[in-house]
Design a protein around this motif. Structure first.
Motif: not given
Lengths: 538, 990
Positions: B86-90, B113-123, B188-193
């Motif tokens: 769907l999004y070959p560039d992502v 990505g434009l932002k970071k996904r939360y990855d600390e649940a495991s922490k 994926h993170f995207r900009t609002k259009e």
């Protein structure tokens, strides 16, 4: 589920192993049962049987061996092995006491077992001397309080006695007064009957008048409306108070558009009411008059109107018409003065028609009989007066009799509570001031504004206790107070103890809208039993 | 004291009954909480699933690139690149870790990505970095495969390149498949259009307050076949008058997880639902909504619903008669799970997970049985804490005991009624203006004296401390939190204010490391001395424990009664990323605070309402504000069972129901239910009548006393089971599928269950019941616990009917087990410390039995130094008719299983301090059920000495008897065998 019961039902048949036991077989046994805890006479080796007589013979060593053999638990008076038993603490130097055997050998030195016998030797010190001393001191203090209090109480009793004497005398006078009043009433009734019999027929006729019918209808309409208005007003007050509570107490929790809407609506309603009120003030004079009219017709006024004696009115009306033409106040007459002259012929024509209608209807005919009515009226008034004198005398008598009856127990064994009737005690808890008036009402008043809540009226002494006992007079119920929103009617349990003052000590609300007042009163300081008797207990 | 007790909840309840014209007890405010269709990402996720289901052909757009694969030298960690057609560039990353014991951990994230996904649940959820294992990796044309082992089983992970699909295979069969249905989607993170293209319309009716979109543009976007034609709720959404600003835009995660062999799924608490999860999708749709995991304070929740409740454990057990596997989907975000059984009555269960944010962090647990799953999950998220013994006793709570006097009066009345009690609880009214820690001194003038008075009978107290802090300058806790800047912020960075019990409140942010020491310091004991102002709790003692409520967090004026998702926590993470973790972090710090407050430390007791994987390390949880109805009583059983199998071993439901006034029969039955949950508490709402058990009339009062005494008699068993849970994660309350994992008919049973392996109970939850049907599915005998009636089960499954009038509980000793009991009623559990034991031996059809007993001081951590007693009991055949009963020290044979994470090899001292303390504690009675014949002699051998013993024999059925031989079992009672509970001995029955 009697887990242990099943286990306990088996007595042992094998006696090959004697359990070593460090306990005396009489540990935990009360004095009166000591004789049961000896081996069966002549048995060798010594044997014993459970006190309920069931089961096989046990070796005497099975008594207090910390294993439950008997279904009734009687083999373990000094341990916790059997379920449901009690343990006797001798407590020399203090009061002896039975404690539940679940407290035996639990590692705690039970305060009820000051000799420490509930635990293994050496675990608990013997504190009986110390505790006994403290207990006696407390007891002496309580006695002192009782003595002081009972002195005050004796003044209540004296008051009751005086009242009783007075009442007894009043009763004699009262009965005479009633008899006399009844005779007088009878006499006047006879007179009235005679007067009425002559005018009864006439009155009967008058009462058929459409005017009277109309009066009846109006009167009934007014009565109904008054009730309706009152009912609606109560409902409005209730709804307003619900909404007020909602507004004040509403929890933004689970916030809900409907709730918000309701509150906003309520605030808008209040606002509107305020505006309406202020607008009214600024209104034009004419309209203000109307407002006055509205004010005039208060509920009281309407009620009075609804209760007017219609027959009386009819007769008065008749009397009034009888003076037609004579009185300057007559409306019909006075109107003529104000009418333009050109209108007079029409007026007279109309008046004649009205009068002729009145005659036809019999309204004006009554005018001719008015002299008879006066006589009846006088007789009726005299009789009514006599009736009320009788009723009053009877009521006084009944009240006296009731009070005298109540002095036979309701107001305490010696009538001591009579003195406290309508005495109020109060407690300020910071946010609220609580008040309780003996045999009257209990209330709660907000100290920072807010209204007075009725917490209930006196309903009964302690219904759980036997009438006449100290326990019976140790609490009062006040019930049917203002209803809590979505809750019960408020009520108060007033718990009383002996004290030198009538004082409200504490207020609590253990369950929603069910209050508990704790108070002291000298009325509960019953005279001590003979001192010697109490000392015997020690 | 209030004029009307003008408390918020009263107004609330009244309001609800007023507005809905329903009895308040039966009302949940459903419209306060979202359905899937009212939640943007759930709507998108379900729409994706239906597009896939309706499509003629469907292929996941995600594929693993063959280039750039990395494998470390140990064969532990594999990394690859994933792209979406769907999004070959992502760019996305895939990482697979092989963990110890055959587990696989699969992570996927967006790269750069434009932002970071939360990855600390495991922490927060994991006890540490999981121990790596290794696998044999091989690379094929279509797939990569990794082979490892668990126990004796071969576990293989197959990763197909395109479309990306991951499968776990055990012994040649696929047991878990990821993305098999092609529902994997990481937005994926995207900009609002063209923001103008979308208008947020709020309808005035208040019902459809969703972001309403303009009609689709004439040119369909190319991803429409997969993502849908419209940008549905990408950039903001409203619900119930609250708008979520969604500054990060869409970032949800969708994944299908299929269990091709499974017959039943269990887990994903907390829901008021059956143990075997009912389906939410065709062909057999039982619930129309997906299961929702989003910690919420649900007022008067429904007793049969997939609606979210107070806590979340995203762990599934997929069970079949061949085995059990698990999947742990670690995310802190709101998650919805659809469950389906595609073949009616057949094999295979499919699930579809949709989370609002966060990376994919998925653990595949190979089992292959329930017990291995418990261990594998425990290794990841930590052991369940061994509670103090008192915590297993009876807890008496009420909103509220109104004064010290009230508290002492309740204690006295328990004593007068000869009912045991361990803990008296104080709800929010103890705190002045709901400023927790600050006592309302007008009603609790001397809190320490009160607690001390309660503690005279070795009892404890619990006071509530909630996470909302009253915003007022005269509240030191709030002031300090503000000074330390550890309060949760709004999206604009300013301090967040929400409404809760105290009114306007702030909320401490336990994701902020600076909050930890500070919070723990608040509980420091002053021991009567003045602690520094605000740095401890003068009005507390070591006997006062804590209740953490409202930690979802509950916010009365927030969206869905919780916090706005765009609030900001430490590290800049949005609340939406961490919501489900929030309650646990609070619970954890309070628990640590109680450990730290004494020296030497005592075990903490903290009850929490909210929970997450890992919460089992910090204390107990309960099932929240249930209602006083038979339906709620019933659903409490599967709720507690589900919590047990997902690691929350220490759980229970409030006895009597929080709302409403249960009648005496219901209350009595509820006590008979409550005594069989690990956490056993009676609780009641402020609007209810008082209902402490001593207030009951006869016969109810005595029946409840019997139930309480039974609970206390069984405390040695409960404590031993909680010890087992603390080692292996195996819950004390065990469903049928755990005990008899091959009996298909038992897989969905959740109204009867086992206490450990040794007792079976079927609590009565029907009004007016006089008999109960019980399912026995093994060739084994069962003995009714009260009259020793013997029943025979059969491996094909037998239904027996047992009497169950009000005074009788269908409770059984399972043949083959030895159960330690303490039959002497006491005022509290601590007072039983020196009481003798009764051993009940229910012989099996093979004339054998096993059992164990774990004991320690019940309060300190000295067990970690080996101060404990752990006994093994066995009964074995002795000659033709007799048995030998043997008591052995269990530690030498299991030196690593006495204390979690401690190996006692070499340091074990059977004569340790605790063992010496109970030197004199004896076995006062041994009861043997089901012996074939009267013994001729019974003797004990202890310390090489042989002593003849007294005994009593009651004729009855033998366990070894033939089918049909039932009725009263034979009973042998051995009187006072003179053996110590902590000693090695043998009793020989000949």
């Amino acid at each position: 589920m009697h887990l242990t019961a099943t286990l306990l039902s088996f007595a042992l048949f094998s006696t090959s192993l004697s359990q070593s036991s460090h306990r005396s077989p009489t540990l935990g046994v009360p004095k009166e049962k000591l004789s049961s805890y000896v081996p069966i006479a002549g048995s060798n080796p010594p044997q014993w049987r459970c006190l309920d007589g069931t089961g096989d013979l046990l070796p005497f060593s099975a008594v207090n061996d910390d294993y439950c053999d008997c279904e009734d638990g009687s083999d373990e008076p000094g341990t916790s092995a059997c379920k449901g038993g009690s343990f006797h603490c001798v407590n020399e130097g203090h009061l002896p006491k039975d404690i539940p055997n679940i407290r035996v050998n639990d590692g705690l030195c039970d305060s009820d077992c000051c000799d420490g016998s509930d635990e293994a030797p050496g675990v608990c010190p013997n504190r009986c001397a110390e505790l006994g001393e403290a207990y006696r001191k407390t007891l002496e203090q309580e006695r002192k309080l009782r003595r002081t209090g009972s002195k005050i109480r004796s003044t209540y009793v004296a008051y009751a006695k005086k009242e009783k004497t007075r009442l007894e005398q009043d009763l004699i006078k009262g009965r005479e007064a009633v008899d006399k009043a009844i005779l007088e009433e009878k006499r006047l009734k006879a007179l009235l009957d005679r007067a009425e019999s002559t005018s009864a027929e006439a009155l009967e006729y008058k009462l058929q008048s459409p005017l009277y019918d109309s009066l009846l209808a109006h009167s009934s309409a007014v009565k109904t409306l008054v009730n309706k208005v009152a009912d609606l007003e109560t409902k409005i007050v209730t709804l307003k108070s619900i909404l007020e509570d909602l507004e004040k107490g509403h929890n933004p929790n689970y916030q809900d558009m409907a709730v918000r809407g309701a509150i906003k609506g309520y605030q808008a309603f209040l606002e509107k009411e305020k505006i309406t009120a202020s607008e009214t003030e600024e209104e034009s004079p004419e309209e203000a008059v109307k407002e006055e009219d509205m004010d005039k017709w208060t509920a009281e006024e309407l009620k009075r109107l609804g209760q007017s004696d219609l027959t009386e009115l009819l007769l008065e009306h008749e009397h009034h018409l009888a003076g037609f033409g004579k009185s300057d106040d007559s409306i019909l007459f006075s109107i003529e003065h104000y009418l333009p002259e050109a209108w007079l012929p029409y007026y007279h024509e109309t008046k004649n028609i009205v009068v002729s209608w009145m005659v036809r209807l019999g309204v004006v005919k009554g005018v001719l009989d008015s002299s008879d009515s006066d006589e009846v009226k006088h007789a009726r008034a005299a009789h009514a007066n006599a009736q009320s004198v009788t009723r009053e005398a009877e009521k006084r008598l009944q009240d006296d009799e009731d009070l005298l009856y109540d002095l036979g127990g309701f107001y305490g064994p010696d009538g001591e509570w009579l003195k406290l009737k309508d005495t109020c005690i109060e407690k300020n808890t910071g946010e609220y001031t609580y008040s309780g008036c003996f045999f009257g009402q209990a209330t709660q008043k907000g100290n920072n504004g807010g209204g007075v809540h009725n917490l209930g009226r006196f309903s009964d002494w302690n219904a759980d206790a036997k009438e006449g006992t100290m326990e019976y007079y140790s609490s009062q119920m006040y019930e049917h107070g203002a209803r809590c929103w979505n809750g019960p009617e408020r009520s108060v349990k007033l718990v009383l103890t002996c004290g030198t003052e009538n004082a409200l000590l504490s207020v609590a609300e253990p369950e929603k809208c069910e209050y508990m007042f704790e108070a002291t009163t000298p009325a509960l300081c019953w005279p001590l039993e003979t001192e010697a008797q109490t000392k015997d207990e020690l | 004291m209030r004029a009307t007790m003008g408390l918020l909840p009263i107004a609330l309840i009244s309001l609800i009954s007023l507005l809905s014209f329903l009895p308040s007890v039966n009302a949940v405010k459903g419209h306060d909480f979202k359905t899937c269709s009212q939640s943007g990402f759930c709507r998108r996720g379900r729409a994706l699933a239906s597009r896939a289901a309706e499509a003629d052909s469907w292929e996941s757009p995600y594929s693993l690139l063959k280039d750039g694969l990395e494998l470390d030298s140990q064969g532990s960690t594999f990394k690859g690149k994933v792209k979406s057609a769907l999004y070959p560039d992502v760019r996305f990353s895939l990482r697979v870790d092989v963990l110890h014991d055959g587990l696989f951990r699969i992570r996927m994230d967006e790269v750069d990505g434009l932002k970071k996904r939360y990855d600390e649940a495991s922490k927060w959820a994991l006890v540490g970095e999981p121990e790596l294992g290794s696998a044999q990796w091989s690379k094929g044309e279509k797939e990569i495969s990794a082979v490892t082992r668990t126990g004796g089983e071969r576990v293989e992970l197959k990763i197909e390149y395109s479309p990306l699909k991951v499968g776990m295979w055990i012994s040649g069969k696929e047991v878990i498949a990821l993305n098999g249905r092609g529902l994997l989607h990481m937005e994926h993170f995207r900009t609002k259009e063209e923001p103008a293209a979308e208008s947020s319309v709020e309808s005035s009716s208040g019902e459809e307050e969703q972001t309403v979109l303009e009609p689709a543009k004439p040119t369909e976007r190319p991803t429409a076949w997969f993502e849908g034609a419209e940008e549905d709720a990408y950039w903001s959404e409203s619900f119930g008058g609250n708008t979520d600003s969604k500054p990060k835009g869409p970032e949800s995660l969708s994944l299908d997880i299929t269990f091709p062999l499974a017959q039943h799924l269990y887990g994903i608490p907390e829901h008021a639902a059956p143990l075997s999860l009912p389906t939410t999708q065709p062909p057999e749709t039982r619930y129309n909504e997906p299961y929702r995991l989003y910690n919420l304070d649900v007022f008067e929740y429904l007793p049969d619903s997939p609606m979210a409740l107070y806590g979340s454990i995203p762990l599934l057990h997929a069970h079949s008669k061949e085995g059990t596997v698990g999947a742990l989907f670690l995310t802190g975000a709101e998650t919805w799970i659809d469950v389906a059984r595609p073949q009616v009555g057949g094999r295979g269960m499919s699930t579809h997970w949709v989370s609002e944010s966060g990376i994919l962090d998925l653990f595949l647990l190979p089992g292959p049985g329930p017990h291995q799953l418990f261990r594998q999950y425990t290794a990841l998220t930590g052991p369940s804490a061994l509670p103090q013994l008192f915590a297993l006793g009876y807890h008496q709570c009420r909103w509220n005991y109104i004064s010290s006097k009230d508290v002492l009066d309740v204690n006295r009345r328990f004593d007068d009624a000869l009912m045991p009690l361990d803990v008296t609880w104080l709800d929010i009214e103890y705190a002045a203006e709901k400023k927790y820690f600050d006592w309302d001194k007008s009603n609790f003038p001397d809190p320490r004296a009160m607690v001390d008075a309660v503690a005279e009978a070795k009892r404890k107290m619990v006071a509530i401390v909630d996470p909302h802090l009253k915003k007022t300058s005269n509240y030191h806790v709030y002031q300090q939190a503000q000074e330390r800047d550890v309060l949760i912020k709004k999206s604009d960075g300013k301090e967040y204010e929400g409404w809760c019990w105290p009114g306007a409140s702030a909320y401490a942010d336990f994701f902020h490391p600076d909050s930890w020491q500070w919070w723990r310091g608040l509980f420091r004991l002053g021991d009567g001395k003045d602690v520094k102002e605000g740095e401890g709790w003068i009005d507390s003692t070591k006997d006062l424990f804590i209740w953490n409520d409202m930690n979802e967090p509950s916010v009365f004026n927030g969206p869905e009664i919780t916090m706005p998702k765009d609030n900001i926590h430490h590290g800049g993470w949005e609340h939406r990323d961490v919501h489900n973790l929030n309650g646990m972090l609070f619970h954890k710090q309070t628990s640590l605070a109680l450990i730290e407050r004494t020296n030497p430390p005592q075990r903490p007791f903290v009850l929490s309402r909210s929970f997450y994987p890992g919460s089992q390390q910090y204390g107990a949880i309960w099932t929240g504000d249930n209602g006083g109805t038979w339906e709620h009583m019933k659903v409490g059983l599967p709720m507690v069972l589900t919590l047990g199998v997902t690691g929350m071993a220490f759980a229970g439901a409030d006895v009597g129901g929080f709302f409403g006034n249960p009648g005496p029969e219901m209350l009595t039955r509820w006590y008979q239910v409550g005594i069989f949950a690990p956490f056993f508490r009676g609780h009641a709402h402020i609007d209810t009548k008082r209902r402490e058990p001593y207030l009951l009339e006869e016969p109810y009062k005595s029946i409840v006393r019997d139930a309480l005494e039974l609970r206390y008699a069984m405390l040695p068993l409960w404590y031993t089971l909680m010890h087992e849970a603390s080692i292996s994660g195996t819950p004390a309350t065990r469903p049928h599928y755990v005990i008899l994992p091959h009996d298909e008919q038992g897989f969905a049973i959740d109204d009867q269950y086992y206490i450990g392996d040794s007792m079976l109970v079927k609590p009565v939850t029907d009004e007016g019941a006089t008999e109960t049907s019980v399912y026995l599915a093994e060739d084994e005998v069962y003995y009714a616990f009260d009259d020793y009636t013997m029943y025979r089960g059969i491996s094909s499954g037998a239904q027996i009917i047992v009497p169950s009038p009000l005074e009788k509980i269908p409770l059984f000793y399972r043949g083959g087990h030895i159960i330690p009991l303490r039959l002497r009623p006491r005022r509290s559990s601590s007072l039983m410390a020196q009481d003798p034991f009764t051993l009940v031996i229910g012989l099996s059809t093979k004339r054998a039995a096993v059992g164990e007993l774990y004991l320690d001081d019940g309060e300190s951590f000295s067990f970690r130094k080996g101060e404990l007693v752990w006994r093994d009991f066995r009964a074995i055949k002795n000659g033709k008719k007799g048995i030998k009963i043997i008591s052995d020290d269990r530690v030498p044979a299991h030196p690593t299983e006495a204390v979690y994470g401690v190996d006692l090899t070499g340091t074990w001292d059977p004569e340790n301090t605790y063992a010496r303390n109970i030197h004199d504690v004896r076995v006062e009675r041994v009861v043997v059920l089901g012996l074939p014949a009267a013994p001729t002699s019974v003797h004990a051998v202890s310390n090489q000495q042989k002593v003849d013993l007294n005994f009593k024999w009651i004729k009855g059925s033998s366990a070894e008897g033939k089918r049909g031989q039932e009725g009263p079992a034979s009973v042998l009672i051995i009187k006072d065998p003179g053996v110590g509970i902590a000693k090695d001995w043998e009793i020989v029955v000949e």
